[in-house]
Design a protein around this motif. Structure first.
Motif, PDB file in Angstrom:
ATOM      1  N   ILE A 277       0.833  -1.207   0.000  1.00 58.53           N
ATOM      2  CA  ILE A 277       0.000   0.000   0.000  1.00 58.53           C
ATOM      3  C   ILE A 277       0.863   1.250   0.000  1.00 58.53           C
ATOM      4  O   ILE A 277       0.559   2.237  -0.683  1.00 58.53           O
ATOM      5  CB  ILE A 277      -0.938  -0.036   1.224  1.00 58.53           C
ATOM      6  N   LEU A 278       1.957   1.230   0.766  1.00 57.38           N
ATOM      7  CA  LEU A 278       2.861   2.385   0.804  1.00 57.38           C
ATOM      8  C   LEU A 278       3.426   2.676  -0.583  1.00 57.38           C
ATOM      9  O   LEU A 278       3.495   3.847  -1.015  1.00 57.38           O
ATOM     10  CB  LEU A 278       4.000   2.101   1.789  1.00 57.38           C
ATOM     11  N   LYS A 279       3.798   1.641  -1.312  1.00 56.29           N
ATOM     12  CA  LYS A 279       4.313   1.808  -2.668  1.00 56.29           C
ATOM     13  C   LYS A 279       3.244   2.386  -3.590  1.00 56.29           C
ATOM     14  O   LYS A 279       3.507   3.276  -4.409  1.00 56.29           O
ATOM     15  CB  LYS A 279       4.798   0.459  -3.203  1.00 56.29           C
ATOM     16  N   LEU A 280       2.024   1.907  -3.451  1.00 58.87           N
ATOM     17  CA  LEU A 280       0.941   2.387  -4.303  1.00 58.87           C
ATOM     18  C   LEU A 280       0.658   3.865  -4.047  1.00 58.87           C
ATOM     19  O   LEU A 280       0.410   4.631  -4.984  1.00 58.87           O
ATOM     20  CB  LEU A 280      -0.326   1.555  -4.046  1.00 58.87           C
ATOM     21  N   LEU A 281       0.712   4.286  -2.786  1.00 60.44           N
ATOM     22  CA  LEU A 281       0.402   5.680  -2.455  1.00 60.44           C
ATOM     23  C   LEU A 281       1.393   6.656  -3.076  1.00 60.44           C
ATOM     24  O   LEU A 281       1.095   7.852  -3.218  1.00 60.44           O
ATOM     25  CB  LEU A 281       0.369   5.860  -0.933  1.00 60.44           C
TER      26      LEU A 281
ATOM     27  N   ASP B  35       2.399   6.426  -6.136  1.00 59.63           N
ATOM     28  CA  ASP B  35       2.178   6.399  -7.589  1.00 59.63           C
ATOM     29  C   ASP B  35       0.757   6.860  -7.895  1.00 59.63           C
ATOM     30  O   ASP B  35      -0.149   6.049  -8.113  1.00 59.63           O
ATOM     31  CB  ASP B  35       2.418   4.977  -8.110  1.00 59.63           C
ATOM     32  N   THR B  36       0.557   8.180  -7.907  1.00 56.75           N
ATOM     33  CA  THR B  36      -0.781   8.737  -8.108  1.00 56.75           C
ATOM     34  C   THR B  36      -1.369   8.338  -9.451  1.00 56.75           C
ATOM     35  O   THR B  36      -2.575   8.092  -9.562  1.00 56.75           O
ATOM     36  CB  THR B  36      -0.731  10.272  -7.985  1.00 56.75           C
ATOM     37  N   ASP B  37      -0.523   8.273 -10.480  1.00 60.28           N
ATOM     38  CA  ASP B  37      -1.035   7.907 -11.809  1.00 60.28           C
ATOM     39  C   ASP B  37      -1.616   6.494 -11.798  1.00 60.28           C
ATOM     40  O   ASP B  37      -2.661   6.232 -12.413  1.00 60.28           O
ATOM     41  CB  ASP B  37       0.078   8.000 -12.855  1.00 60.28           C
ATOM     42  N   ARG B  38      -0.947   5.578 -11.096  1.00 59.04           N
ATOM     43  CA  ARG B  38      -1.453   4.204 -11.032  1.00 59.04           C
ATOM     44  C   ARG B  38      -2.746   4.150 -10.223  1.00 59.04           C
ATOM     45  O   ARG B  38      -3.677   3.419 -10.587  1.00 59.04           O
ATOM     46  CB  ARG B  38      -0.405   3.273 -10.418  1.00 59.04           C
ATOM     47  N   ILE B  39      -2.803   4.917  -9.149  1.00 55.88           N
ATOM     48  CA  ILE B  39      -4.036   4.965  -8.361  1.00 55.88           C
ATOM     49  C   ILE B  39      -5.192   5.434  -9.238  1.00 55.88           C
ATOM     50  O   ILE B  39      -6.280   4.853  -9.233  1.00 55.88           O
ATOM     51  CB  ILE B  39      -3.862   5.909  -7.145  1.00 55.88           C
ATOM     52  N   GLU B  40      -4.956   6.490 -10.004  1.00 53.82           N
ATOM     53  CA  GLU B  40      -5.989   7.032 -10.896  1.00 53.82           C
ATOM     54  C   GLU B  40      -6.427   5.981 -11.920  1.00 53.82           C
ATOM     55  O   GLU B  40      -7.626   5.806 -12.197  1.00 53.82           O
ATOM     56  CB  GLU B  40      -5.446   8.267 -11.614  1.00 53.82           C
ATOM     57  N   TRP B  41      -5.462   5.260 -12.459  1.00 55.93           N
ATOM     58  CA  TRP B  41      -5.745   4.243 -13.486  1.00 55.93           C
ATOM     59  C   TRP B  41      -6.565   3.092 -12.902  1.00 55.93           C
ATOM     60  O   TRP B  41      -7.574   2.669 -13.488  1.00 55.93           O
ATOM     61  CB  TRP B  41      -4.417   3.729 -14.046  1.00 55.93           C
ATOM     62  N   ILE B  42      -6.151   2.595 -11.740  1.00 55.72           N
ATOM     63  CA  ILE B  42      -6.885   1.492 -11.117  1.00 55.72           C
ATOM     64  C   ILE B  42      -8.294   1.942 -10.740  1.00 55.72           C
ATOM     65  O   ILE B  42      -9.277   1.208 -10.944  1.00 55.72           O
ATOM     66  CB  ILE B  42      -6.138   0.969  -9.876  1.00 55.72           C
ATOM     67  N   ALA B  43      -8.401   3.147 -10.182  1.00 57.02           N
ATOM     68  CA  ALA B  43      -9.718   3.650  -9.777  1.00 57.02           C
ATOM     69  C   ALA B  43     -10.663   3.733 -10.966  1.00 57.02           C
ATOM     70  O   ALA B  43     -11.840   3.370 -10.861  1.00 57.02           O
ATOM     71  CB  ALA B  43      -9.571   5.022  -9.113  1.00 57.02           C
ATOM     72  N   GLU B  44     -10.164   4.195 -12.101  1.00 62.85           N
ATOM     73  CA  GLU B  44     -11.011   4.304 -13.288  1.00 62.85           C
ATOM     74  C   GLU B  44     -11.387   2.922 -13.815  1.00 62.85           C
ATOM     75  O   GLU B  44     -12.540   2.691 -14.219  1.00 62.85           O
ATOM     76  CB  GLU B  44     -10.287   5.111 -14.371  1.00 62.85           C
ATOM     77  N   ASN B  45     -10.434   1.995 -13.817  1.00 63.99           N
ATOM     78  CA  ASN B  45     -10.738   0.625 -14.253  1.00 63.99           C
ATOM     79  C   ASN B  45     -11.822   0.003 -13.373  1.00 63.99           C
ATOM     80  O   ASN B  45     -12.763  -0.632 -13.869  1.00 63.99           O
ATOM     81  CB  ASN B  45      -9.480  -0.249 -14.176  1.00 63.99           C
ATOM     82  N   GLY B  46     -11.655   0.159 -12.057  1.00 63.79           N
ATOM     83  CA  GLY B  46     -12.636  -0.414 -11.131  1.00 63.79           C
ATOM     84  C   GLY B  46     -14.008   0.196 -11.321  1.00 63.79           C
ATOM     85  O   GLY B  46     -15.027  -0.508 -11.276  1.00 63.79           O
ATOM     86  N   TYR B  47     -14.038   1.504 -11.534  1.00 61.01           N
ATOM     87  CA  TYR B  47     -15.320   2.178 -11.756  1.00 61.01           C
ATOM     88  C   TYR B  47     -15.998   1.658 -13.021  1.00 61.01           C
ATOM     89  O   TYR B  47     -17.198   1.340 -13.006  1.00 61.01           O
ATOM     90  CB  TYR B  47     -15.115   3.688 -11.863  1.00 61.01           C
ATOM     91  N   GLN B  48     -15.249   1.571 -14.111  1.00 61.78           N
ATOM     92  CA  GLN B  48     -15.832   1.115 -15.374  1.00 61.78           C
ATOM     93  C   GLN B  48     -16.351  -0.320 -15.257  1.00 61.78           C
ATOM     94  O   GLN B  48     -17.438  -0.632 -15.759  1.00 61.78           O
ATOM     95  CB  GLN B  48     -14.789   1.222 -16.503  1.00 61.78           C
ATOM     96  N   LYS B  49     -15.595  -1.185 -14.585  1.00 64.94           N
ATOM     97  CA  LYS B  49     -16.024  -2.576 -14.427  1.00 64.94           C
ATOM     98  C   LYS B  49     -17.292  -2.658 -13.575  1.00 64.94           C
ATOM     99  O   LYS B  49     -18.245  -3.388 -13.901  1.00 64.94           O
ATOM    100  CB  LYS B  49     -14.893  -3.396 -13.796  1.00 64.94           C
ATOM    101  N   THR B  50     -17.323  -1.897 -12.477  1.00 64.66           N
ATOM    102  CA  THR B  50     -18.477  -1.952 -11.584  1.00 64.66           C
ATOM    103  C   THR B  50     -19.708  -1.344 -12.239  1.00 64.66           C
ATOM    104  O   THR B  50     -20.823  -1.877 -12.125  1.00 64.66           O
ATOM    105  CB  THR B  50     -18.158  -1.217 -10.264  1.00 64.66           C
ATOM    106  N   GLN B  51     -19.511  -0.240 -12.940  1.00 68.88           N
ATOM    107  CA  GLN B  51     -20.620   0.413 -13.626  1.00 68.88           C
ATOM    108  C   GLN B  51     -21.203  -0.483 -14.717  1.00 68.88           C
ATOM    109  O   GLN B  51     -22.418  -0.487 -14.963  1.00 68.88           O
ATOM    110  CB  GLN B  51     -20.126   1.728 -14.248  1.00 68.88           C
ATOM    111  N   LYS B  52     -20.369  -1.282 -15.318  1.00 70.57           N
ATOM    112  CA  LYS B  52     -20.807  -2.152 -16.415  1.00 70.57           C
ATOM    113  C   LYS B  52     -21.497  -3.421 -15.923  1.00 70.57           C
ATOM    114  O   LYS B  52     -22.472  -3.887 -16.536  1.00 70.57           O
ATOM    115  CB  LYS B  52     -19.592  -2.528 -17.281  1.00 70.57           C
TER     116      LYS B  52
END
Length: 391
Positions: A348-352, A354-371
């Motif tokens: 988790i510390l490593k992920l925090l 990398d803001t770009d990766r957080i943004e990318w994962i968040a968008e992927n998760g949103y699109q999958k859940t919305q679909k």
């Protein structure tokens, strides 16, 4: 089609109201007529209203963690007055709801959030006509709070890591179990040891391996030992939180009793006051990562996971088969090993960083859940698959 949706029990943070409201709204969007009914603590005071409902026709009846199976009217189970299936949506392990699940209603069905819970009901309660897997779906924050929730850049979200949930000191559960019997505490230690060693068996499987055959009904034994479930859930929560704080990660918590949490790293713990479920949803939109520690749902997602993704936050959770089947680990969400809390903290510390990766994962998760994981989709699939059950 016309359904009756009860609210007979108020759950923590008014979450039951939100879930019942999602059922109502989604069914209405499917063209189903919905009759909501709020059951008060004083059931006797509503007797005439309850009788009046039995004179109406309904194709199905729903409730969440229901008190209704135990309600009697003129020496008869109240729900048996209806010529309609009763769908009991349970959002805890069945062991916590034994006294309502054991009632031999004529048209009893159960909706489960976890496939292991589904198997448990099929094994332990043969009078229940069918246990149906009905996993949580995501709820957008603006569902209950009309207003604008702008899609703010991840770097502008003020909370790095949020854990919305209740805290209960481990000593409380231990004292309760020791008051019941020393055997119960010894069983807890044994099961926890097995889980820490990586056992994928469920609590009930581990419990059944240890008890001697006797005349006591197994689901009743499990119900009497239900604090084992609570203790082990809290134990894993404490271990992951302690590892995060030791790693220097600022952890925001939101829920009851966090002022009782004792840690030498209190400077890294930000305690928010308890708030309603709808306010918790709003808090997700201001957070980068949402921590989930599965409450021993071993094959189904907790609502924290689905709600995090639906609100464009990154869900950080321990895994289960359902999560691995439905989502790309490392792309739609983050999965950690709860038996390795220090490694999880480093992950988790490593992920925090990398803001770009957080943004990318968040968008992927949103699109999958919305679909694939909205309440409308859950209800549409449920009604289509089970249309033969509605009268």
């Amino acid at each position: 089609m016309k359904v009756l949706i009860f609210q007979s029990k108020r759950l923590s943070y008014d979450s039951s109201w939100c879930f019942a409201e999602m059922l109502c709204r989604s069914m209405k969007r499917q063209g189903i007529s919905v009759r909501p009914f709020l059951l008060s603590e004083d059931i006797a005071g509503q007797e005439e209203e309850l009788r009046a409902l039995t004179r109406e026709h309904f194709d199905g009846i729903f409730d969440i963690n229901s008190r209704l199976p135990n309600v009697m009217l003129d020496d008869r189970y109240y729900l048996d007055y209806f010529d309609a299936p009763f769908f009991h949506m349970i959002i805890d392990h069945p062991m916590h709801l034994h006294y309502s699940l054991q009632i031999p209603l004529r048209n009893y069905y159960v909706l489960c959030l976890d496939r292991y819970h589904q198997k448990y009901i099929e094994t332990c309660y043969p009078h229940i006509r069918e246990a149906i897997f009905f996993p949580f779906a995501g709820i957008p924050a603006d569902t209950f709070t009309p207003g604008n929730f702008p899609r703010s850049p991840m770097k502008d979200r003020p909370v790095e890591l949020l854990f919305p949930g209740t805290y209960t000191p481990l000593d409380y559960y231990r004292e309760q179990m020791e008051d019941i019997s020393s055997d119960q505490w010894e069983m807890t230690e044994h099961i926890l040891s097995k889980l820490r060693q990586g056992s994928r068996d469920t609590i009930e499987q581990l419990y059944r391996q240890e008890i001697l055959p006797d005349t006591d009904f197994f689901p009743l034994r499990m119900h009497k030992s239900r604090l084992i479930d609570r203790y082990i859930r809290e134990w894993f929560r404490e271990k992951i939180l302690q590892a995060l704080l030791e790693a220097g990660i600022c952890v925001h918590v939101m829920g009851f009793r966090w002022e009782m949490y004792d840690t030498p790293y209190s400077s890294g713990l930000v305690i928010h006051p308890p708030c309603s479920y709808t306010e918790q949803l709003n808090a997700l939109t201001k957070s980068k990562l949402i921590l989930n520690v599965q409450p021993l749902f071993q094959d189904g997602p907790h609502d924290r996971v689905m709600n995090a993704m639906m609100n464009r936050s990154v869900a950080v959770t321990d895994g289960c088969d359902y999560i691995s089947e439905q989502f790309r680990v490392g792309e739609d969400l983050i999965v950690y090993d709860k038996n390795k809390p220090e490694e999880a903290a480093m992950q988790i510390l490593k992920l925090l960083k990398d803001t770009d990766r957080i943004e990318w994962i968040a968008e992927n998760g949103y699109q999958k859940t919305q679909k694939l994981h909205t309440w409308d989709q859950r209800i549409q699939k449920f009604v289509r698959k089970n249309s033969h059950l509605f009268h």
